[in-house]
Design an enzyme around this catalytic site. Structure first.
Site, PDB file in Angstrom:
ATOM      1  N   TYR A  67       0.823  -1.217   0.000  1.00  0.00           N
ATOM      2  CA  TYR A  67       0.000   0.000   0.000  1.00  0.00           C
ATOM      3  C   TYR A  67       0.854   1.262   0.000  1.00  0.00           C
ATOM      4  O   TYR A  67       0.654   2.173  -0.820  1.00  0.00           O
ATOM      5  CB  TYR A  67      -0.917  -0.012   1.217  1.00  0.00           C
ATOM      6  CG  TYR A  67      -1.772   1.233   1.333  1.00  0.00           C
ATOM      7  CD1 TYR A  67      -2.903   1.399   0.535  1.00  0.00           C
ATOM      8  CD2 TYR A  67      -1.435   2.249   2.227  1.00  0.00           C
ATOM      9  CE1 TYR A  67      -3.683   2.534   0.628  1.00  0.00           C
ATOM     10  CE2 TYR A  67      -2.215   3.390   2.332  1.00  0.00           C
ATOM     11  CZ  TYR A  67      -3.335   3.530   1.530  1.00  0.00           C
ATOM     12  OH  TYR A  67      -4.094   4.662   1.618  1.00  0.00           O
ATOM     13  N   GLU A 112      -2.046  15.394   9.511  1.00  0.00           N
ATOM     14  CA  GLU A 112      -2.730  14.344  10.262  1.00  0.00           C
ATOM     15  C   GLU A 112      -3.524  14.984  11.393  1.00  0.00           C
ATOM     16  O   GLU A 112      -2.983  15.749  12.191  1.00  0.00           O
ATOM     17  CB  GLU A 112      -1.714  13.353  10.815  1.00  0.00           C
ATOM     18  CG  GLU A 112      -2.245  12.370  11.841  1.00  0.00           C
ATOM     19  CD  GLU A 112      -3.313  11.442  11.283  1.00  0.00           C
ATOM     20  OE1 GLU A 112      -4.437  11.466  11.850  1.00  0.00           O
ATOM     21  OE2 GLU A 112      -3.044  10.718  10.308  1.00  0.00           O
ATOM     22  N   ASP A 143      -6.773  19.624  10.399  1.00  0.00           N
ATOM     23  CA  ASP A 143      -7.690  19.181   9.351  1.00  0.00           C
ATOM     24  C   ASP A 143      -7.081  19.402   7.967  1.00  0.00           C
ATOM     25  O   ASP A 143      -6.622  20.509   7.642  1.00  0.00           O
ATOM     26  CB  ASP A 143      -9.005  19.953   9.474  1.00  0.00           C
ATOM     27  CG  ASP A 143      -9.993  19.569   8.400  1.00  0.00           C
ATOM     28  OD1 ASP A 143     -10.542  18.460   8.463  1.00  0.00           O
ATOM     29  OD2 ASP A 143     -10.199  20.386   7.466  1.00  0.00           O
ATOM     30  N   GLY A 144      -7.092  18.365   7.145  1.00  0.00           N
ATOM     31  CA  GLY A 144      -6.473  18.445   5.835  1.00  0.00           C
ATOM     32  C   GLY A 144      -7.165  19.407   4.895  1.00  0.00           C
ATOM     33  O   GLY A 144      -6.506  20.110   4.112  1.00  0.00           O
ATOM     34  N   ASP A 161      -4.169   9.514   2.087  1.00  0.00           N
ATOM     35  CA  ASP A 161      -4.163   8.196   2.724  1.00  0.00           C
ATOM     36  C   ASP A 161      -5.402   8.116   3.602  1.00  0.00           C
ATOM     37  O   ASP A 161      -5.332   8.257   4.825  1.00  0.00           O
ATOM     38  CB  ASP A 161      -2.876   8.033   3.534  1.00  0.00           C
ATOM     39  CG  ASP A 161      -2.730   6.642   4.131  1.00  0.00           C
ATOM     40  OD1 ASP A 161      -3.610   5.797   3.883  1.00  0.00           O
ATOM     41  OD2 ASP A 161      -1.741   6.405   4.848  1.00  0.00           O
ATOM     42  N   ASP A 164     -11.627   4.090   5.181  1.00  0.00           N
ATOM     43  CA  ASP A 164     -12.838   3.811   4.417  1.00  0.00           C
ATOM     44  C   ASP A 164     -13.876   4.906   4.645  1.00  0.00           C
ATOM     45  O   ASP A 164     -13.856   5.591   5.680  1.00  0.00           O
ATOM     46  CB  ASP A 164     -13.415   2.452   4.830  1.00  0.00           C
ATOM     47  CG  ASP A 164     -12.489   1.303   4.462  1.00  0.00           C
ATOM     48  OD1 ASP A 164     -11.980   1.306   3.330  1.00  0.00           O
ATOM     49  OD2 ASP A 164     -12.281   0.416   5.308  1.00  0.00           O
TER      50      ASP A 164
END
Length: 303
Positions: A67, A112, A143-144, A161, A164
């Site tokens: 991955y 992250e 927060d991205g 990355d 789910d």
């Protein structure tokens, strides 16, 4: 939804009805909760240390190479000269480790939101997390989406990355998120996002690619085998503002000598090209006749 029973960890998810993934536990190494999620680390009998977030397996020492290497090297090798890279998520440090293997990269920012994940991985998954101490790596806790809104037109490559699409993570699979990605890219920039799997999540993948085609002139989908992820397979959604880019034809290739020098266990230039060859059932859905498919990549004029 997941559980530990009779010495086994079982990942169960309503997203995959009638399906579960199991690993035998030798020893639970850490169990706790951060401000954002449940965190579990255990030593398995066959895959080494395992990181689980909110009941979902994130990585194991045995197969994490697949991955981490694919989600990093697929986009980076497609870019002629990647210098500034953003990784959204990935507090385990594995993606950053692979990004830093490219000499052209001058800076990689890890965004992250959960600092506790980083702390836990530094203790129990050091082969990945140690990369976060590299001088070229900047760790931003936050927060991205907000970070990208504050840093537009900055990045050559952005890697998401993502877990789910459950709970708060659903937003990382929506069109607004991909608009943020596009705005944060430099000209001819490339994005690569965790793209679920073809066997269990094909409708989600189709939605992601349809959204990307409305924004980017070049889109693509690759996949690889991943034994501890649901269905034993994981995919990667790719897109670029470069209309002439073909994702299955990397701009930079690795010789066998380079593969050994970079300590790559899964990725190679041959694997890169093959990853875009999809099984027939998926190709029919993801690359419908209405689109123009060329070399495994759909080229549409974005808006």
């Amino acid at each position: 939804m997941s559980l530990i029973e009779s010495g086994w960890f079982r990942e169960m998810n309503d997203q995959w009805e009638g399906y579960s993934v199991g690993l035998k536990i030798d020893k639970v190494l850490y169990e706790g909760r951060s401000d954002y999620q449940d965190i579990l680390v255990f030593k398995s009998s066959s895959f080494g240390n395992v990181l689980v977030l909110d009941g979902c397996i994130q990585c194991t020492e045995r197969d994490e190479c697949c991955y981490q290497e694919m989600i990093a090297h697929l986009p980076l090798c497609c870019h002629a000269n990647p210098k500034n890279v953003l990784v959204v998520g990935g507090g385990d440090g594995g993606v950053v480790r692979e990004v830093l293997k490219h000499d052209s990269v001058e800076k990689v920012t890890l965004c992250e939101i959960d600092e506790k994940v980083i702390e836990v991985c530094k203790e129990f998954l050091p082969d990945m997390a140690n990369s976060l101490s590299d001088s070229r790596c900047h760790v931003h806790i936050g927060d991205g989406v907000q970070y990208m809104k504050e840093n537009k037109n900055c990045f050559d490559v952005i890697i998401t990355d993502a877990p789910d699409p459950i709970g708060a993570a659903k937003g990382l699979y929506e069109l607004d998120y991909y608009r943020c990605l596009k705005a944060a890219l430099k000209p001819n920039g490339i994005i690569c996002s965790q793209g679920e799997n073809l066997w269990l999540d094909l409708p989600i993948v189709e939605k992601l690619l349809t959204g990307c085609r409305s924004l980017f002139p070049s889109t693509g989908y690759a996949f690889a085998g991943m034994p501890t992820y649901a269905s034993g397979q994981i995919g990667f959604v790719m897109a670029s503002t470069n209309s002439d880019l073909s994702f299955n034809n990397p701009a930079r290739t690795f010789t066998d000598e380079m593969v050994n020098k970079l300590d790559l266990k899964f990725y190679s230039s041959e694997i890169h090209k093959a990853a875009f060859v999809l099984p027939t059932f998926a190709k029919k859905v993801l690359f419908p006749k209405s689109g123009t498919q060329k070399n495994g990549v759909v080229h549409d004029r974005g808006t």
